[in-house]
Scaffold this active site. Sequence first.
Site, PDB file in Angstrom:
ATOM      1  CG  ASP A  65     135.973 -22.506  37.626  1.00 19.09           C
ATOM      2  OD1 ASP A  65     135.038 -21.701  37.525  1.00 19.09           O
ATOM      3  OD2 ASP A  65     136.667 -22.631  38.644  1.00 19.09           O
ATOM      4  CG  HIS A 178     140.538 -13.391  39.762  1.00 18.53           C
ATOM      5  ND1 HIS A 178     139.586 -13.190  38.789  1.00 18.53           N
ATOM      6  CD2 HIS A 178     140.528 -14.723  40.031  1.00 18.53           C
ATOM      7  CE1 HIS A 178     139.018 -14.344  38.479  1.00 18.53           C
ATOM      8  NE2 HIS A 178     139.570 -15.283  39.218  1.00 18.53           N
ATOM      9  CG  ASP A 250     134.464 -16.196  42.269  1.00 14.98           C
ATOM     10  OD1 ASP A 250     135.166 -17.220  42.138  1.00 14.98           O
ATOM     11  OD2 ASP A 250     134.362 -15.325  41.384  1.00 14.98           O
TER      12      ASP A 250
END
Length: 480
Positions: A65, A178, A250
């Site tokens: 990332d 998250h 993800d």
Amino acid sequence: MSRDLYRLALAVLHPGFEGTSAPDWLRRALGEGLGGVVLFARNAIGAELVRELRAENPGVVVAIDEEGGTVTRLEVRSGSSFPGNRALGVVDDADLTERVGRQIGRMLAELDITLDYAPSVDVNANPANPVIGVRSFGPEPDLVARHGAAFVRGVQGAGVAACAKHFPGHGDTVTDSHLALPTVAASREELLARDLPPFRAVIDAGVRAVMTGHLLVPALDPDAPATLSRAALTDLLRDELGFGGMVVTDAIEMRAVAAMASPGEIAVRALAAGADAICVGVVTEDGLRELTGAVVAAVRDGVLPEDRLAEAAGRVRALSDWYAARAGLRERARADLDPGAGLEAARAALTTTGTAALDRAPLVVEVNTRLSQAVDPGTPTGITAALAALLPNTDLVRMEPGGELPDLGGPRADRPLVLVVHDAARHAWVRDTVEKAVAARPDTIVVDTGIPGPPAGAAHVATHGISRVSAQAAAEWLTR
């Protein structure tokens, strides 16, 4: 267990790991066909580490990332050399965005990294969004589409694959995936008009990968988040939008999906829905064995068609092959130094009101808003360091979230006051803190490193993101 089936299962798994060198079990897995590895700041990323990985599997997809701005894995201690997406959107110069993307791609090319999990092409339609914010180019689909495509051209022009995220769009949420499963309550028509144009634009620009968002989008599928939804990944992304590259999830340990089932079941359901690569932020030897076993068992039990698994593994190989074929591009990019691109963009992104300037070392009060889970802990705003470089003896007080302002009188009253905040537009308590500081000290200079609230103080500087160059640009303006 068929070796061919085992290798197919390994090929679609892309784990992260703890430590600063590749553990023995990871090396063995790479030698057996593990398709990818995700690197984080905790791995102290360098060329030697990537060489360790490629020694076991030259074609491994090494991913990271590196968005610029708040989300950086390579420059987490110093702050990024490039402003993030929001700053680039404020400048609105697509050529400059492409230059920044190319320099980020160049940095990854130097390390032989295959894939950048960037750009975020989420349209930040909800100002209360806790995880996208300054990671988005802005709140308008056309703006995000224009700059998302430019960023992709820049990164891939340096011979590194780009990955657009978080499909079908994480911008209109008030929950961080998250931590829990967000819901996007838009109609299909709203999605088509607002969230999907940036994905269309990056697909047209040739983006090599798309990352799924752990998002429940009832207009597409009322029963499963996008990562696990065939309606989202196959019917929409593949068939309607025409994307032929690699779809990566993800991280599946994020609570939005981790709370629903075991990691193995999540991996199988994502593959069945149309994902090609399963990202796992951190995994152990036992965890990787369990994931591989779950995928193999799903094929043997008829839950996951073997040709779907083979197709997914083929898309991972195709991305690896694309990267291998662009060694010449990376070589040219390494020589294409554009060291001023980041600071040029950061300076152009500054939004300022008021005329106050600093002529001596200030007291800096940093209001430590908790950043999202996507941002490495300890990522510095850089404002204090940048001011101290220009005005030695700059003093710092850190204020924790919800804490009280320090006493600004006494010996501190003789110092100019700089209040550093983040996302005042999103946090009422931050706006409250600004109001109190300005009431106590009308000479207060406010620096907002996020999405700013209304200008306040003797001077107000909005950097529209956290990066080393954004801090430098603000410090230059304040000491002009």
